[in-house]
Write an enzyme that holds these catalytic residues in place. Structure first.
Site, PDB file in Angstrom:
ATOM      1  N   CYS A   2       5.797 -11.613  27.024  1.00  0.00           N
ATOM      2  CA  CYS A   2       4.599 -10.522  26.809  1.00  0.00           C
ATOM      3  C   CYS A   2       4.895  -9.543  25.900  1.00  0.00           C
ATOM      4  O   CYS A   2       3.848  -8.782  25.525  1.00  0.00           O
ATOM      5  CB  CYS A   2       4.817  -9.641  28.392  1.00  0.00           C
ATOM      6  SG  CYS A   2       6.083  -8.507  28.644  1.00  0.00           S
ATOM      7  N   MET A   3       5.951  -9.300  25.183  1.00  0.00           N
ATOM      8  CA  MET A   3       5.919  -8.327  24.044  1.00  0.00           C
ATOM      9  C   MET A   3       6.924  -8.685  22.932  1.00  0.00           C
ATOM     10  O   MET A   3       7.314  -7.997  22.278  1.00  0.00           O
ATOM     11  CB  MET A   3       6.443  -6.969  24.739  1.00  0.00           C
ATOM     12  CG  MET A   3       7.285  -6.778  25.729  1.00  0.00           C
ATOM     13  SD  MET A   3       8.971  -6.353  25.486  1.00  0.00           S
ATOM     14  CE  MET A   3       9.884  -7.517  24.619  1.00  0.00           C
TER      15      MET A   3
ATOM     16  N   MET B  26      -1.169  -7.098  25.201  1.00  0.00           N
ATOM     17  CA  MET B  26      -0.870  -8.588  25.248  1.00  0.00           C
ATOM     18  C   MET B  26      -1.919  -9.160  24.061  1.00  0.00           C
ATOM     19  O   MET B  26      -1.838 -10.249  23.730  1.00  0.00           O
ATOM     20  CB  MET B  26      -1.331  -9.063  26.670  1.00  0.00           C
ATOM     21  CG  MET B  26      -0.046  -8.689  27.486  1.00  0.00           C
ATOM     22  SD  MET B  26       1.376  -9.191  27.019  1.00  0.00           S
ATOM     23  CE  MET B  26       2.248  -7.607  26.868  1.00  0.00           C
TER      24      MET B  26
ATOM     25  N   GLY C   1       3.601  -4.324  29.376  1.00  0.00           N
ATOM     26  CA  GLY C   1       3.212  -4.554  30.776  1.00  0.00           C
ATOM     27  C   GLY C   1       4.256  -4.556  32.076  1.00  0.00           C
ATOM     28  O   GLY C   1       3.713  -4.492  33.026  1.00  0.00           O
TER      29      GLY C   1
END
Lengths: 803, 195
Positions: A167-168, A344, A381
């Site tokens: 996610c990151m 995202m 997120g």
């Protein structure tokens, strides 16, 4: 979970609203607060996203009975989102896991904790090198500290990765390659002061609604703020945007280069800022895998950008050339403040690192950096993707505080802080998420050298891309062993060999770190159900079992147990024994052990007690001469950051080039690894919806949220639907090279895809869209692309209405 | 009017039976309820296209065809608390909502013709309770308007839902999907269906 009976409905409504007697409320925002005498209210950060809202949790008779927004919290100022108001109910789903379960003859049967912990320890002893751990951005900071020390300090193994890889991690590589240090320089306060907010493929209205409210609420106060929405589909965010720029998937790099090109060509970049604070970089063609790249001059940079004329960009992206000029003109203005936001859309990208670097580059080039309202800010997120994973370093190549396992000095620091014998930490990075699951799902004799995987606080059986290959292939591999610590049965526990019931949220002490570097803390408020126990305790208990079995790695330099915590009198507390786990505050002990790590890269943390007192503090938190602790809002800016030298204005003190300058990167646009073709003519984009969080394992157990969004759907344009001959609610099949899925379509619903694109949310465990997605990933961050792959859409002939 | 007479006779019989049972079980008999002057229609929510209530009660054969025809299981049998209407088809707002099928299978299935295509489909009117509605309280939420099956019945005005009374059919989908902690939408029943 399909139907909700009346009694359950009334019960849950009553719970959300707390009990009886309405107290008057004059607040314009947030719901009125209902409370009753006897209800104890305590602060906690919300369990869901990375925004980091604070809630007040109402507890009566050992049960959470109410939730309200916390007026004292800077982040949300009393407001909560649709999910946040229901966060208390996630504890009380009917199917909570309450006892350890071991798979015997294909069925999960209850066992004792002793047997469960012993089973895990025996799997480690089988071959410590093949034992891996998969953590989470929902791990609390102490849980991350425990997992990291257990694996890297105890087993000398770096096969510990976390779901933030999915996610990151591209945001991380973007920050690292630009500033030499991770995490945004800006904060949410920028949103109160910016004139222009640019959403780079970011549907904030649904994903970070409370932060988005901070922007749109300004309009209701009569302030003017321009919202520019870049996207590959219309979303709820678009409804609030002044400009909507629809671009073709994967063409964002061309747009960013187009803006930079115009800034340079029109001589509109901030010459003073660039001269004082920027170096230029490009990838080294001889070493394309090296994140360091090689230097380039400004003229070379300008020449490289030359091909990205507005017309060429229009050709690639579909965004009209005039709009590119308009954006460049905005960045050229010095009298306005611009904040870029992304999540995202830019990170789950096979060129994620590149596009992150380019957006930072535009801000640096135009000098829109380091003033309140001027910032490139990535959002996360998960509630502690920053706190637990990026800062504690629970990824396969990291050590706490921004250190690398491959760096000898860094390993020595960690061995020092953890009191380990020299050379304990393995210098070789472990497997990143995609590779880890690939190795786990490959038969041992074919090179699958991970035999046991312990998953905590996450649901990879639903969230991994290309699920058939990366998760479901585990089925039938007899010698592979999957351990899952979770609170509910999930797609992951379906294949688990051992399930450990965990405590959730306010059933344990915890600490989170949100998107804006804010470290938050809460205390345990209620007991976990049945035999559910803290994840942190589970890790310690396994470590202790290994210690008792004579495993050398579980001893520190002084031959003491790795996790030795002492009470105030200096007496070791047997925290591995559940009856004594809460004799001391284990969270505090872990946090104080971790704190010294944070100094290296100026990520200073305050003592635990400060976080217990406040609604979170943003690092670096530096002690003042009067003994108080001061948080930092704008990093690298002299007016706020104590680490910036007097007179420097802006100083990138973690600079890659060691000259206090940031790097402006040139990264070319390239075609995607998979795009629509004759066989698979549609783009598939996946994502979240407002009502559900991640894989829905918590939110789908809240009746109100479940009713509001009961099942996944495919969003398809009305033109494509007409061509296929389908109406809203009818089922279609999506087929990719990796899988097939049937689901109902929703036309003209919440979002709107352009022709040739379909969107499917991933929250629904009965409709696993990730069986179709692509496991191709960014070469630097190893983050897969969930936003772009090619599919075919087929009409499904059904009898009777489907809805 | 003969229908009304039938109903009171049935009520009368049922009342006497209850009293007899109570006497046999040794339960004290409550004082008799005051005699009502006239029959008042109960606020019961019928499937779409229903004829006026008195006629509905008289002509509905309780055949359950509409219940079986409903694709979402929204129509149920009215329980005993609906007294003289017990056994007739209804939509229980607390658990279900009519989804306004374009082809109205419930009406097509109705043999006695108490659900009719030439009758208005209106079952009630939705009403937004602003003190509980998240959108009216500063939280971004548009769920009800997205799910409303009647075009134009639920408009979003400045991010906040507003019901258009004339278009709203009272199907109840908005109330069903409302994610607010205390449901912010009530379906007001029609005082009586127009003749």
């Amino acid at each position: 979970m399909t139907t909700v009976d009346r009694r359950e409905f009334i019960k849950s409504a009553a719970m959300s609203a707390a009990v009886a007697a309405a107290a008057g409320s004059t607040r314009a925002f947030a719901l009125p607060v209902l409370t009753a005498p006897g209800v104890q209210w305590n602060k906690a950060p919300c369990r869901f996203c990375g925004t980091g809202c604070h809630v007040l949790v109402g507890v009566e008779d050992g049960r959470v009975v109410g939730i309200q927004g916390d007026l004292k919290a800077d982040v949300n100022k009393g407001l909560l989102c649709v999910k946040g108001y229901h966060v208390g109910q996630i504890l009380y789903g009917k199917d909570r896991l309450t006892t350890p379960l071991l798979r015997k003859d294909g069925r999960l049967v209850p066992i004792s904790w002793e047997e469960a912990i012993d089973t895990v320890a025996r799997r480690v002893l089988k071959d410590p090198k093949g034992f891996a751990m998969y953590g989470s951005g929902q791990w609390t900071i102490p849980e991350g500290c425990a997992g990291n020390k257990f694996m890297k300090g105890g087993l000398s193994s770096n096969h510990l990765d976390g779901n933030p890889r999915l996610c990151m991690s591209s945001a991380v590589t973007g920050f690292l390659s630009t500033y030499g240090v991770d995490e945004p320089a800006g904060v949410y306060d920028d949103l109160d002061q910016c004139d222009v907010a640019i959403m780079w493929g970011n549907n904030m209205a649904e994903m970070h609604p409370v932060v988005f409210s901070r922007i749109v609420d300004r309009r209701s106060r009569g302030e003017k703020v321009t919202i520019i929405d870049f996207g590959t589909r219309r979303t709820r965010t678009t409804d609030h945007a002044d400009e909507f720029l629809l671009f073709k998937p994967n063409s964002d790099l061309a747009i960013a280069n187009g803006i930079a090109h115009l800034l340079v060509q029109n001589n509109a970049y901030d010459k003073d800022f660039v001269a004082r604070h920027c170096n230029f970089r490009q990838l080294d063609p001889e070493k394309p895998d090296a994140m360091q790249g090689k230097p380039m001059t400004f003229d070379e940079y300008a020449a490289a950008l030359a091909e990205y004329t507005p017309e060429r960009v229009e050709q690639i992206s579909g965004v009209p050339a005039d709009k590119i000029r308009l954006l460049a003109a905005l960045f050229a203005r010095r009298d306005i403040r611009i904040t870029s936001l992304w999540c995202m859309g830019m990170n789950q990208h096979t060129r994620g690192t590149a596009i992150n670097c380019l957006v930072h580059g535009i801000h640096l080039l135009s000098g829109h950096f380091g003033k309140p309202g001027d910032a490139p800010t990535s959002l996360t997120g998960q509630p502690s993707a920053c706190g637990t994973v990026r800062e504690v370093g629970t990824l396969c190549h990291l050590l706490p505080g921004g250190r690398l396992v491959a760096n000898e000095d860094h390993r020595k620091h960690a061995e020092g802080f953890w009191n380990l014998p020299e050379g304990r930490i393995n210098p070789k990075p472990g497997y990143h998420t995609v590779l880890l699951f690939e190795k786990f799902c490959t038969p041992t004799d074919k090179g699958g050298d991970i035999h046991t995987l312990w998953v905590q606080v996450t649901n990879p059986g639903q969230s991994l891309p290309n699920l058939h290959k990366l998760f479901k292939a585990k089925k039938g591999l007899e010698d592979k062993f999957l351990i899952v610590s979770d609170v509910y049965p999930t797609a992951t526990t379906e294949l688990a060999d051992l399930v450990l019931p965990s405590a959730l949220w306010v059933e344990k002490n915890g600490m989170y770190g949100n998107s804006e570097r804010r470290t938050q803390q809460w205390f345990k408020m209620v007991d976990p159900p049945g035999q559910a126990r803290d994840d942190c305790w589970q890790t310690i208990a396994v470590a202790r079992r290994l210690f008792d079995l004579g495993f050398e790695g579980m001893k520190n330099k002084d031959a003491e147990f790795l996790f030795t915590f002492k009470d105030k009198g200096g007496k070791p507390v047997p925290v591995w024994d559940w009856n004594h786990y809460y004799d001391i505050n284990v969270d505090e002990a872990f946090f104080e052990e971790y704190r010294p790590f944070s100094k290296l890269k100026q990520k200073d943390l305050a003592p635990y007690a400060e976080y217990a007192r406040t609604r979170g503090l943003r690092w670096p938190v530096v002690q003042q001469p009067d003994g108080s602790w001061r948080e930092t809002r704008w990093r690298f800016s002299e007016f706020d950051d104590p680490y910036v030298k007097k007179g420097a204005g802006t100083q990138f003190y973690n600079s890659v080039t060691k000259d206090d300058k940031a790097l402006v990167w040139f990264r070319p646009w390239e075609p995607p690894p998979e795009g629509p073709d004759a066989d698979y003519p549609y783009w598939l984009c996946t994502g979240r919806v407002l009502e559900h969080w991640h894989t829905g394992s918590m939110t789908r157990r809240v009746p109100q949220l479940h009713r509001a969004m009961p099942a996944a759907y495919v969003e398809i344009s009305s033109t494509d639907a007409a061509r296929l001959g389908v109406r809203s609610g009818e089922r279609v099949a999506l087929v990719s090279r990796r899988g097939r899925l049937e689901l109902p379509c929703w036309i003209g619903g919440r979002g709107d895809c352009p022709e040739g694109t379909v969107f499917v949310p991933f929250f629904d465990e009965s409709l696993l869209i990730n069986e179709l997605t692509l496991d191709a990933h960014d070469p630097f961050s190893k983050q897969p692309d969930y936003k772009k792959c090619a599919v075919r859409v087929e009409r499904v002939v059904t009898t009777g209405a489907a809805r | 009017m003969s229908n009304d007479a039938d109903i009171s006779r049935r009520d009368f019989v049922r009342g006497r039976l209850l009293r007899t049972v109570r006497a046999m079980a040794g339960v004290p008999t409550p004082p008799p309820a005051p005699q009502r002057a006239a029959w008042v229609p109960l606020p019961i929510r019928r499937p779409p296209g229903a004829v006026p209530e008195a006629r509905f009660l008289a002509e509905c054969t309780r055949c359950n065809a509409c219940i079986q025809a409903c694709p979402v299981g929204a129509i149920t049998v009215a329980p005993m608390r609906f007294r003289h209407a017990a056994g007739t088809p209804m939509i229980d707002q607390a658990t279900a909502a009519c989804v306004m099928c374009p082809d109205t299978p419930c009406i097509s299935a109705c043999e006695p013709g108490v659900l009719r295509k030439d009758r208005p489909l209106k079952m009630g009117t939705a009403w937004v309770d602003r003190s509980n509605c998240l959108a009216h309280r500063g939280t971004l939420c548009t769920t009800c308007s997205e799910r409303c099956p009647v075009p134009g019945a639920l408009r979003v005005d400045g991010g906040k839902p507003a019901i258009q009374d004339a278009t709203c059919t009272g199907c109840g989908v908005c109330a069903q999907v409302c994610p607010a902690p205390i449901n912010a939408i009530a379906i007001l029943p029609l005082p009586d269906r127009p003749a």
